[in-house]
Structures are given as C-alpha cells and as structure tokens.
Design an enzyme around this catalytic site. Structure first.
Site, short mmCIF file in Angstrom:
data_model
loop_
_atom_site.label_atom_id
_atom_site.label_comp_id
_atom_site.label_asym_id
_atom_site.label_seq_id
_atom_site.Cartn_x
_atom_site.Cartn_y
_atom_site.Cartn_z
N TYR A 131 6.33 9.57 -1.02
CA TYR A 131 6.62 8.93 0.27
C TYR A 131 6.55 7.43 0.05
CZ TYR A 131 6.22 7.18 5.00
OH TYR A 131 6.43 6.47 6.15
N ASP A 186 4.75 1.92 -6.44
CA ASP A 186 4.49 1.80 -5.00
C ASP A 186 2.98 1.87 -4.82
OD1 ASP A 186 3.99 2.19 -2.31
OD2 ASP A 186 5.59 3.67 -2.03
N LYS A 235 0.25 -2.14 4.03
CA LYS A 235 -1.00 -1.64 4.60
C LYS A 235 -2.05 -2.75 4.72
CE LYS A 235 0.51 2.72 4.63
NZ LYS A 235 0.85 3.44 5.86
#
Length: 441
Positions: free
Chosen positions: A164, A245, A272
């Site tokens: 993801y 990532d 984040k």
C-alpha cells in the site's frame, strides 16, 4: 443437514451479539454517520476509517486518550495510522503551530522554516541528499515513481502483493480500480526467486522498484534483510531506481528501516508523523536524481503544489523531528513496542491460541493464525471473523485501533496504557478461546 463447525456457529452468534452491543452503546455515532451519508458517499471520505456496521465519531483527543460522540474514553493505540506519533495536542507541536499562525500563512513564497526542515530530513535519513515536499504520502510516491519513469525513460514499475503506497497505489487483495495507470509488475513479497523470475523478461523496461520495507496495511509483516538486499542488487543490475516507501516505517528507527538494515535505496518517500501531525509527504534521494527538480535547470521537471511548503507543516515538522521525536526518543519508543509485542504474544502462547502479533518496534499487527507470516497471502489465511470479534471486544474495553488489526504506538503512551491493552487481550483470549477453530492448539 448443516456441516458447519459448532465453533463457527458460536462465532457467528458471538459476533452478532457484539455488533448489537456496539450499536446500543453508540447511538450518537450512528446518528452522525447517518447524517454524514447525506453529503458523503457512505458517510465517508477516507476508506481506511470506515467500519461496519458504522464507524465511531471521535470528538476529542488528549495525550494518549480519545473520547467518542457518546462519551466513551479510549486509549489510542492507532495514533492516526502511524501519523500521530506525538499523541494528541503535544505542547511543543502546539507552540510551533501557534508561532506559525502568529506570523501569517498562505504567503505564496518561501518561508524560513522549510530549508531548516529539509536539512533535518536529509541529516536524519541516510539515503536522502536532497528532498522535495508534497502534501501526502500518496503524492510523494506518485512523484517518485513518475520521476523514475522520466529519468530512466522506461515504463514498468515493480511492486509487491499486499503493498500500500497511498490511494493510487493499492495492491492489497484484488487491488484498486483507481490505481495510477502505470504498467505494474506485481511480485510476491519476501520471495526473491519469484521476483527475479517475474522481472527476467522485463529488465530493460524496468523503471522503478517500489517497496515498503515492512508491509503496513497488510498486517505489519517485515521484509527480511536478505530480500531487501536482493532488491538493492536487482535495481543495480537492471538500472531501475529502488524506492523505499518509508511513509510508515521511518518511525521504526532514527533513520528508518533503511538505517536499521543498512540498505540504502535510490529514493525514499516519507509522510505521516514527519510533518508533525499535519498534512505532509516528501520524496528524496540521491543528488543526481533529485537535481532533476532544480528549477534553475532548463530541462528540469516541474513540481508544483500550493501547500507543499505551508507554514503549519514546515514549523510543526521541524519541531517534531528535531525537538520531540529525536533519535533517542525513537529508540525508546521502538524498544517499548518490542517489549509490548512480546508480552502480547506470550499471553496468547500461554493460552495455546492460534493468534499472534507481528511487526517491528512501534507498529503492531494482529492476526488470527499461528502460522509463520511472510506475505499478505499468509496473513489472508487468518480467521477474519475472529479478528472482527477482537475489534468489537477491545473497543468495548476502551482500546482504540484499526478494525483490520493494526496498532501504532505514540510517545504519549505509558506502561499503564500497555498494561490496559495486555489485560484486554487476555480477557479476549480467556473469554473467546472456545470460538477458535478446534479451540486451543
């Protein structure tokens, strides 16, 4: 005549009862959800936070605690899917935001904090010589992949099942119909032989290898160091650009999992918590790659974004990374997480249940299986009904986490909070043991 296992029948009844109790306890959240459905599809603008039969609405957060619209208090073990590492309303972050607001915002120009913030990121993450800011991890991954395709002149992008990388790079389950329209090669996670076999006939067309060093949304399943090292070698052999990532995993060591493993990608994406709890994303990497974004370069790439350098994120991110989530604090939080995960696993092992907690440091995944987990396919074999029941049982006990079984720790949590989670898990294990297929092992 029915051939259903008695445990499955009992589980269906237990789950129905738990959902009914959930409905009865949360009438205000239900009303707010129904109201939201009049203006939002399914009352939702963010798929990950929707939950059947309806999601709870949180109205206040303080430190490590949340309160919902019906007045229930929770210990927050989700910390905004890893973005909320500072807890709610951290005073240093609040001061940074207040200072930014006092100086004005939306100025349409460079500000004093962005260069300092960029320097802090370059100093912190070993693969990043230069960095560009975006507004989300999704956008950061989109820019990194687009840049890789433009730099290499190639089209194919190697990704992994269960990965993801934001709303346009979703490879869990059957994937997503609204993924970015790139030519993806989708390989099994943690399987070097199968990955190399897939790439073999596409090596000259491979632009990028995009991987989470630990699967986040698919259950906190770490990549082995050997697998990551082989991808580093594969990228070097083919001329593809290796992208880590680390939108989630950058929290797991002072310099992310790339530092922990000693394996450097060509580019790294962030998001984040790095933005101090504000909307944030970033992509960075080797100087010769990132220089394509130098606006002084006549053949350089365009990269705009009205809020890329917004004063709230720049100020909050700088303070968060340099004053609050320091390398020392990162090490302490992840040691705390490792200790908590071991306590949780010990509790279910003592009871002989087919259940486990995975992850690294401050990220934890819950799985209703005791089999080894190396991929999203392994995780998918866990018992979904038991995981649903676990969610309702723990929420009723005042534990907040993602319904899919994800937890992420914040620096606001303390040992008493950890003890509360452990007690809730032990209560679940003792109460629901007969519902596990075949009972105990």
């Amino acid at each position: 005549m029915s051939t259903s296992h008695p445990a499955n029948i009992d589980l269906a009844a237990a789950l129905a009862e738990a959902q009914e109790q959930y409905r009865a306890r949360n009438p205000r959240s239900l009303a707010l959800h129904e109201e939201a459905c009049t203006a939002l599809p399914g009352g939702n603008t963010r798929s990950a936070i929707y939950a059947e039969p309806f999601p709870l609405t949180m109205v206040r957060g303080d430190g490590a605690h949340l309160w919902d619209a019906d007045g229930h208090e929770y210990v927050d073990f989700l910390s905004e899917f890893t973005a909320g590492i500072f807890g709610h309303s951290h005073p240093a972050i609040r001061r940074a935001l207040d200072a930014a607001l006092d100086g004005g915002w939306n100025m349409g120009a460079h500000g004093p904090a962005e260069a300092r913030f960029a320097k802090a990121i370059c100093d912190r993450f070993p693969s990043i010589d230069l960095v560009r800011f975006t507004n989300s991890g999704t956008e950061a991954n989109l820019m990194a992949v687009a840049a890789s395709r433009a730099i290499t002149g190639r089209d194919k992008v190697l990704v992994f099942k269960g990965g993801y990388h934001g709303g346009l790079f979703y490879f869990r389950g059957k994937g997503s119909a609204v993924n970015a329209p790139y030519d993806f090669l989708i390989a099994p996670y943690n399987d070097s032989l199968a990955t190399r076999a897939l790439v073999a006939s596409h090596a000259q067309d491979l632009a990028a290898i995009l991987i989470e060093p630990m699967l986040g949304g698919s259950g906190c399943i770490p990549a082995t160091r050997e697998f990551l090292a082989d991808l580093r070698q594969l990228a070097s052999e083919t001329g593809a650009i290796l992208i880590f990532d680390e939108v989630m995993t950058s929290r797991l060591a002072p310099g992310g999992l790339q530092e922990k493993h000693g394996i450097l990608p060509d580019m790294t994406t962030l998001g984040k918590y790095v933005g101090g709890g504000m909307s944030f994303g970033a992509f960075g990497g080797r100087e010769e790659l990132m220089e394509w974004f130098d606006p002084r370069r006549k053949d350089g790439f365009q990269h705009a974004g009205t809020f890329n350098n917004n004063v709230l994120t720049m100020n909050a991110g700088l303070v968060g990374l340099t004053e609050v989530y320091t390398p020392e604090r990162a090490r302490a939080l992840n040691e705390f997480g490792d200790g908590l995960r071991e306590r949780l696993n010990a509790a279910v092992r003592r009871r002989g249940l087919r259940m486990q907690f995975t992850g690294i440091g401050s990220m934890i995944g819950v799985h209703m299986t005791d089999r080894p987990l190396r991929s999203a396919a392994d995780a998918a074999k866990g018992h979904a009904g038991l995981l649903d029941l676990f969610y309702f049982d723990l929420v009723e006990r005042g534990i907040w986490f993602a319904k899919r079984g994800m937890m992420a720790l914040s620096i606001a949590l303390d040992e008493a909070d950890a003890d509360k989670l452990l007690t809730a898990v032990e209560d679940f294990a003792d109460t629901r043991a007969p519902l596990f297929e075949g009972g105990r092992r």
